[in-house]
Design a protein around this motif. Sequence first.
Motif, PDB file in Angstrom:
ATOM      1  N   LEU A 159       0.832  -1.212   0.000  1.00  0.00           N
ATOM      2  CA  LEU A 159       0.000   0.000   0.000  1.00  0.00           C
ATOM      3  C   LEU A 159       0.862   1.256   0.000  1.00  0.00           C
ATOM      4  N   LEU A 160       1.947   1.240   0.765  1.00  0.00           N
ATOM      5  CA  LEU A 160       2.851   2.386   0.835  1.00  0.00           C
ATOM      6  C   LEU A 160       3.437   2.695  -0.537  1.00  0.00           C
ATOM      7  N   CYS A 161       3.949   1.664  -1.218  1.00  0.00           N
ATOM      8  CA  CYS A 161       4.564   1.871  -2.533  1.00  0.00           C
ATOM      9  C   CYS A 161       3.537   2.315  -3.572  1.00  0.00           C
ATOM     10  N   LEU A 162       2.362   1.671  -3.585  1.00  0.00           N
ATOM     11  CA  LEU A 162       1.329   2.034  -4.546  1.00  0.00           C
ATOM     12  C   LEU A 162       0.819   3.452  -4.296  1.00  0.00           C
ATOM     13  N   PHE A 163       0.666   3.806  -3.029  1.00  0.00           N
ATOM     14  CA  PHE A 163       0.208   5.152  -2.693  1.00  0.00           C
ATOM     15  C   PHE A 163       1.191   6.208  -3.198  1.00  0.00           C
ATOM     16  N   ILE A 164       2.483   5.966  -2.993  1.00  0.00           N
ATOM     17  CA  ILE A 164       3.496   6.932  -3.442  1.00  0.00           C
ATOM     18  C   ILE A 164       3.484   7.048  -4.961  1.00  0.00           C
ATOM     19  N   LEU A 165       3.469   5.905  -5.651  1.00  0.00           N
ATOM     20  CA  LEU A 165       3.458   5.929  -7.115  1.00  0.00           C
ATOM     21  C   LEU A 165       2.252   6.694  -7.652  1.00  0.00           C
ATOM     22  N   ALA A 166       1.090   6.450  -7.080  1.00  0.00           N
ATOM     23  CA  ALA A 166      -0.125   7.092  -7.570  1.00  0.00           C
ATOM     24  C   ALA A 166      -0.165   8.574  -7.225  1.00  0.00           C
ATOM     25  N   GLU A 167       0.152   8.896  -5.971  1.00  0.00           N
ATOM     26  CA  GLU A 167      -0.042  10.266  -5.503  1.00  0.00           C
ATOM     27  C   GLU A 167       1.040  11.210  -6.012  1.00  0.00           C
ATOM     28  N   VAL A 168       2.266  10.704  -6.217  1.00  0.00           N
ATOM     29  CA  VAL A 168       3.333  11.559  -6.743  1.00  0.00           C
ATOM     30  C   VAL A 168       3.058  11.921  -8.201  1.00  0.00           C
ATOM     31  N   ASN A 169       2.595  10.947  -8.978  1.00  0.00           N
ATOM     32  CA  ASN A 169       2.375  11.180 -10.400  1.00  0.00           C
ATOM     33  C   ASN A 169       1.012  11.798 -10.706  1.00  0.00           C
ATOM     34  N   TYR A 170      -0.007  11.428  -9.933  1.00  0.00           N
ATOM     35  CA  TYR A 170      -1.360  11.949 -10.165  1.00  0.00           C
ATOM     36  C   TYR A 170      -1.968  12.376  -8.830  1.00  0.00           C
ATOM     37  N   PRO A 171      -1.514  13.510  -8.290  1.00  0.00           N
ATOM     38  CA  PRO A 171      -1.931  13.914  -6.945  1.00  0.00           C
ATOM     39  C   PRO A 171      -3.426  14.213  -6.866  1.00  0.00           C
ATOM     40  N   GLN A 172      -4.053  13.739  -5.795  1.00  0.00           N
ATOM     41  CA  GLN A 172      -5.467  13.978  -5.527  1.00  0.00           C
ATOM     42  C   GLN A 172      -5.669  14.665  -4.179  1.00  0.00           C
ATOM     43  N   LEU A 173      -4.664  14.570  -3.302  1.00  0.00           N
ATOM     44  CA  LEU A 173      -4.789  15.091  -1.945  1.00  0.00           C
ATOM     45  C   LEU A 173      -4.009  16.390  -1.786  1.00  0.00           C
ATOM     46  N   ALA A 174      -4.320  17.115  -0.737  1.00  0.00           N
ATOM     47  CA  ALA A 174      -3.548  18.303  -0.379  1.00  0.00           C
ATOM     48  C   ALA A 174      -2.149  17.877   0.072  1.00  0.00           C
ATOM     49  N   PRO A 175      -1.136  18.738  -0.092  1.00  0.00           N
ATOM     50  CA  PRO A 175       0.238  18.350   0.275  1.00  0.00           C
ATOM     51  C   PRO A 175       0.375  17.817   1.698  1.00  0.00           C
ATOM     52  N   GLN A 176      -0.249  18.460   2.670  1.00  0.00           N
ATOM     53  CA  GLN A 176      -0.122  17.997   4.049  1.00  0.00           C
ATOM     54  C   GLN A 176      -0.804  16.646   4.250  1.00  0.00           C
ATOM     55  N   SER A 177      -1.910  16.397   3.559  1.00  0.00           N
ATOM     56  CA  SER A 177      -2.577  15.099   3.650  1.00  0.00           C
ATOM     57  C   SER A 177      -1.709  14.003   3.036  1.00  0.00           C
ATOM     58  N   GLN A 178      -1.056  14.309   1.922  1.00  0.00           N
ATOM     59  CA  GLN A 178      -0.139  13.345   1.312  1.00  0.00           C
ATOM     60  C   GLN A 178       0.926  12.899   2.309  1.00  0.00           C
ATOM     61  N   LEU A 179       1.565  13.885   2.938  1.00  0.00           N
ATOM     62  CA  LEU A 179       2.658  13.568   3.852  1.00  0.00           C
ATOM     63  C   LEU A 179       2.153  12.892   5.112  1.00  0.00           C
ATOM     64  N   ALA A 180       0.943  13.236   5.565  1.00  0.00           N
ATOM     65  CA  ALA A 180       0.391  12.585   6.755  1.00  0.00           C
ATOM     66  C   ALA A 180       0.133  11.110   6.492  1.00  0.00           C
ATOM     67  N   LEU A 181      -0.453  10.775   5.330  1.00  0.00           N
ATOM     68  CA  LEU A 181      -0.683   9.367   4.993  1.00  0.00           C
ATOM     69  C   LEU A 181       0.635   8.634   4.758  1.00  0.00           C
ATOM     70  N   PHE A 182       1.574   9.298   4.119  1.00  0.00           N
ATOM     71  CA  PHE A 182       2.908   8.725   3.892  1.00  0.00           C
ATOM     72  C   PHE A 182       3.573   8.385   5.218  1.00  0.00           C
ATOM     73  N   ALA A 183       3.573   9.337   6.153  1.00  0.00           N
ATOM     74  CA  ALA A 183       4.175   9.092   7.467  1.00  0.00           C
ATOM     75  C   ALA A 183       3.400   8.031   8.237  1.00  0.00           C
ATOM     76  N   MET A 184       2.075   8.025   8.115  1.00  0.00           N
ATOM     77  CA  MET A 184       1.263   7.043   8.825  1.00  0.00           C
ATOM     78  C   MET A 184       1.618   5.614   8.398  1.00  0.00           C
ATOM     79  N   LEU A 185       1.672   5.374   7.091  1.00  0.00           N
ATOM     80  CA  LEU A 185       2.013   4.037   6.604  1.00  0.00           C
ATOM     81  C   LEU A 185       3.438   3.654   7.008  1.00  0.00           C
ATOM     82  N   GLY A 186       4.365   4.620   6.933  1.00  0.00           N
ATOM     83  CA  GLY A 186       5.747   4.338   7.323  1.00  0.00           C
ATOM     84  C   GLY A 186       5.871   3.986   8.787  1.00  0.00           C
ATOM     85  N   LEU A 187       5.193   4.723   9.666  1.00  0.00           N
ATOM     86  CA  LEU A 187       5.274   4.452  11.106  1.00  0.00           C
ATOM     87  C   LEU A 187       4.588   3.137  11.467  1.00  0.00           C
TER      88      LEU A 187
END
Length: 690
Positions: free
Chosen positions: A36-64
């Motif tokens: 999920l972490l890898c797919l989320f990064i691939l999708a959101e970096v290339n075709y962003p749908q979320l606000a920048p802070q939401s992107q990083l919050a979900l990224f950090a959440m999956l990583g932690l």
Amino acid sequence: MKIGEFKPRQQTKRSESVNLLRQKLKDNIFLIVSVLLCLFILAEVNYPQLAPQSQLALFAMLGLIVIFLRYPIHSRFADNRVFQTLDVALIGSVIVCFGYVVTQTEPIFQGFWLDGQSLGDRAGAEPLLDYIVGGIGLILILEATRRSIGMTLPLLSLAFLLYASFGQFMPDWLFPHRGYSVQRIVSQTFLHSQGAFGIALRVMFTYVFLFVLFGTLLERTGATDYVLNLARRVFGTSAGAPAKVAVLGSGMMGSLSGSAVANTATTGTFTIPLMRRSGFQPEIAGGIEAAASSGGALMPPIMGAAAYMMLEIVEPAVTYLEIIRAALLPAILYYTGMLCIVHFLAKSSRHVHSPEEAGDDTQEEKRGKLLTVQGSIFLAAFIALIGFLLMGATAFRAVSWSLLVVGTISLLDFLVRKIRKQHVPMETRCGVSDFRKGVDFIVSPCERAAQSGVSLIAAAACVGIILGVVTLTGIGSKLPSALLPIASTNLVLALFFLMISTIILGMGLPSSVCYLLMAILVGPVLLDLGVVPLAAHFFIFYFGMMSMVTPPVALAAYAAAAIAGSGIMVTAFAAFRFALVGFALPYAFVLRPALLWLRGDGNTPELWAVFGTFSLTLVGTVIFAAAIAGYIFNKLSLWTRCILFAAALVLFFLPTDVQFIWIHGIVIVASIAIFYYNWREKETHYEKPS
């Protein structure tokens, strides 16, 4: 025998089966979250749908979540049910805290916004719940960082938080300030975009993790075997060939992983035993591997995480292609110096490579076809990456398309082999007719990328806390203003101070984190002294990597010592000795920016200036290597080594202006005379009757 006597054994078996089921469930969750972490990064970096802070919050959440699944609170308590329950509670807290940031930011959750305002709009007037969530989030980040990379960075972050809170009580030499409330600190470091969800995490999300995934996918296709086999064929039976294989192989593999420790652990498993079988002492073999692996993060095109941070930090802004171009010549000089040191050392010790020492040639022939497939994938990936960059694609878009190229070539190779009914290598199976292997081909790189990258996610969030405090208190501008008068009249002295501070900080931090802190805190000092911005950042970048082989905390050397079975400190000092060229090069390209394809004004220099500067530095590198190894054609005396060392420093550091050309000429002629004299000594010694 009574039945009751079997109860303890039955209970033990039941307990073991429960533990196995629990571990299997944990592994499955880890695998799912990694994908999920890898797919989320691939999708959101290339075709962003979320606000920048939401992107990083979900990224950090999956990583932690991955960290709390993979790293126990302590190795002794890994199987303790109480602490396992605590891990579950921490994972739940991560989901709540970081999910809270998303729900309070995204318009789709507007019905849940407190006071009818988004998190950003209520800055400075946050309700109590915001502060509670932010405080817990900070604790979770500190704990995840402690588990994944150790105590140094969390303690440093705590020190900065205390500095923000009690600044009014600090002595004058610690840059006192008026002090801030806990609420203000929590708001700055967690709730908004200048702290944990700031530039450090943004760089990890946008660039670093994609390149980590790119490297793990290439390794999955068999890049390690291909690289080592290619290096063996290049050096054949030359003197010290196993050590040269380690240098070249580690440099090529380091360009994939970007991590000195991971590179040492990967290639060192093959190269260190190879060097030991050829006669190299264990600590020498470990030192060569550690020094070569540390330089891998300096090798384009992938490089280390700090290279991508330059895209966000360097002013005026630079492109990724400009960073690759700037890194190329210093990387060539670094590995040329290492190859020369290894060659001279092998000659002095009479270590001669033979095919039997490197491996069975028949085995190489049997694996030839597989290595051809691996080689085509390996080369196609690099050509695609560079090609997309030259076509104007951004770094994250180029690596995303390169991932698609690697997967497509692997799939086509699988289909062709299936049609021809040929053997399908395990590394390249990804077809639908072998679904389980195909899924593993996709899932395995995601799993390895998560294992390698989550520690960087935690570290980036943690260093974001520090940067938030720096912005809040203004220490980022106070520190350079204090250092500037000390070194304002001497650029070399300023460079020396910066080198020492970078190495000390890098002893306990990942090199990318070390670079980020030093670039923001001290980097402006070099800019004020007239250093080209990109050269100043490369200077910090290099010494952040050199801290991996600088005693007493030389992490790459520690990993090599464990494989070689040698002493930790003796291996660390050996690695430091082999990497000495890397300590001289940063001074060279700051004083001679043409090595980075730059002029003093930041523009592109003429080709002849680049060639002339590179040639002089290359001669200096060979001379420097001879002085370190103490051998050319014969063993060198101490005074000869000192003369060569001084000559190398002249070729490294003196400007290449016309008035200094005659000095360079004298130095080169004197060095050639020493080389010739040493060669004549060898010939005379050889002709004497025994």
